[in-house]
Design a protein around this motif. Structure first.
Motif, short mmCIF file in Angstrom:
data_model
loop_
_atom_site.label_atom_id
_atom_site.label_comp_id
_atom_site.label_asym_id
_atom_site.label_seq_id
_atom_site.Cartn_x
_atom_site.Cartn_y
_atom_site.Cartn_z
N ALA A 15 0.88 -1.17 0.08
CA ALA A 15 0.01 -0.14 0.08
C ALA A 15 0.88 1.22 0.05
CB ALA A 15 -0.67 -0.09 1.17
N SER A 16 0.53 2.34 -0.71
CA SER A 16 1.34 3.50 -0.77
C SER A 16 0.31 4.47 0.02
CB SER A 16 1.20 4.22 -2.08
OG SER A 16 1.55 5.36 -2.24
N ARG A 17 1.02 4.82 1.38
CA ARG A 17 0.39 5.83 2.21
C ARG A 17 1.18 7.13 2.58
NH1 ARG A 17 -2.99 1.95 5.65
NH2 ARG A 17 -2.80 -0.03 4.46
N SER A 18 0.47 8.09 2.76
CA SER A 18 1.01 9.39 2.97
C SER A 18 0.08 10.15 3.86
CB SER A 18 1.50 10.12 1.78
OG SER A 18 0.37 10.66 1.04
N ALA A 19 0.31 11.31 4.23
CA ALA A 19 -0.56 11.84 5.40
C ALA A 19 -1.72 12.49 4.53
CB ALA A 19 0.32 13.24 5.80
N ASP A 20 -1.75 12.64 3.07
CA ASP A 20 -3.00 13.24 2.32
C ASP A 20 -3.28 12.01 1.56
OD1 ASP A 20 -5.16 14.52 1.44
OD2 ASP A 20 -3.93 15.93 0.36
N VAL A 21 -3.42 10.62 1.70
CA VAL A 21 -3.79 9.50 0.99
C VAL A 21 -4.89 9.84 0.15
CG1 VAL A 21 -3.99 7.35 0.61
CG2 VAL A 21 -2.51 8.05 2.40
N ARG A 22 -4.77 9.83 -1.24
CA ARG A 22 -6.02 9.98 -2.05
C ARG A 22 -6.14 8.72 -2.86
NH1 ARG A 22 -8.53 14.32 -2.07
NH2 ARG A 22 -9.66 14.04 -4.21
N SER A 23 -5.36 7.55 -2.83
CA SER A 23 -5.65 6.38 -3.76
C SER A 23 -4.38 5.44 -2.91
CB SER A 23 -5.22 6.71 -5.03
OG SER A 23 -5.18 5.41 -5.76
N ILE A 24 -4.95 4.09 -3.07
CA ILE A 24 -4.09 3.28 -2.44
C ILE A 24 -4.27 1.87 -3.45
CG2 ILE A 24 -3.63 1.39 -0.54
CD1 ILE A 24 -5.23 3.69 1.36
N ASP A 25 -2.95 1.46 -3.91
CA ASP A 25 -2.99 0.36 -4.84
C ASP A 25 -2.71 -1.02 -3.93
OD1 ASP A 25 -1.40 2.27 -7.07
OD2 ASP A 25 -3.65 1.71 -7.10
N LEU A 26 -3.41 -2.11 -3.99
CA LEU A 26 -3.36 -3.08 -3.39
C LEU A 26 -2.94 -4.38 -4.13
CD1 LEU A 26 -6.01 -2.45 -0.96
CD2 LEU A 26 -3.60 -2.19 -0.28
N ALA A 27 -2.44 -5.40 -3.85
CA ALA A 27 -2.03 -6.61 -4.33
C ALA A 27 -2.04 -7.76 -3.36
CB ALA A 27 -0.90 -6.59 -5.43
N PHE A 28 -2.72 -8.53 -3.39
CA PHE A 28 -2.82 -9.86 -2.46
C PHE A 28 -2.38 -11.24 -3.43
CE2 PHE A 28 -6.20 -6.62 -1.94
CZ PHE A 28 -6.16 -6.37 -0.54
N THR A 29 -1.84 -12.12 -2.20
CA THR A 29 -1.37 -13.20 -2.78
C THR A 29 -2.29 -14.37 -2.38
OG1 THR A 29 -0.09 -13.62 -0.98
CG2 THR A 29 1.18 -12.64 -2.57
N SER A 30 -3.28 -14.36 -1.59
CA SER A 30 -4.15 -15.10 -1.13
C SER A 30 -5.65 -14.59 -0.89
CB SER A 30 -3.63 -15.86 -0.09
OG SER A 30 -4.10 -15.06 1.29
N ALA A 31 -6.67 -15.26 -1.12
CA ALA A 31 -8.15 -14.63 -0.75
C ALA A 31 -8.29 -14.37 0.79
CB ALA A 31 -8.88 -15.65 -1.13
N ASP A 32 -7.50 -14.89 1.58
CA ASP A 32 -7.72 -14.54 2.91
C ASP A 32 -7.28 -13.32 3.21
OD1 ASP A 32 -8.61 -17.24 3.31
OD2 ASP A 32 -6.62 -17.87 4.03
#
Length: 86
Positions: A15-32
């Motif tokens: 996840a890309s996070r900053s103090a003024d987050v407007r968008s977060i990209d996520l990638a998962f390796t398992s459904a859990d």
């Protein structure tokens, strides 16, 4: 919030996070990981959305295991919408 079923594994969650987050990209390796990861991202963006009061949050499934959670002016304030990229 509903979640998508994983069809194949991909890269680890990030996840890309900053103090003024407007968008977060996520990638998962398992459904859990999907539900908790998306919930966490939405909670992070709720803080920014509440401060601005002008837009809601859109969760977009880009492909199996990849999502973007972003503030979106097409989503009414106080709402979270889900979408699947074409």
């Amino acid at each position: 919030m509903s979640t998508a079923t994983m069809e194949r594994p991909t890269a680890p969650m990030s996840a890309s996070r900053s103090a003024d987050v407007r968008s977060i990209d996520l990638a998962f390796t398992s459904a859990d990981q999907v539900h908790d990861g998306l919930e966490s991202a939405v909670e992070t963006l709720i803080e920014t959305a509440a401060q601005e009061g002008t837009c809601g949050i859109k969760v977009t499934r880009l492909e199996p295991g990849r999502y973007t959670v972003a503030l979106d002016e097409s989503v009414p304030f106080g709402e979270t919408h889900e979408d699947i990229a074409a």
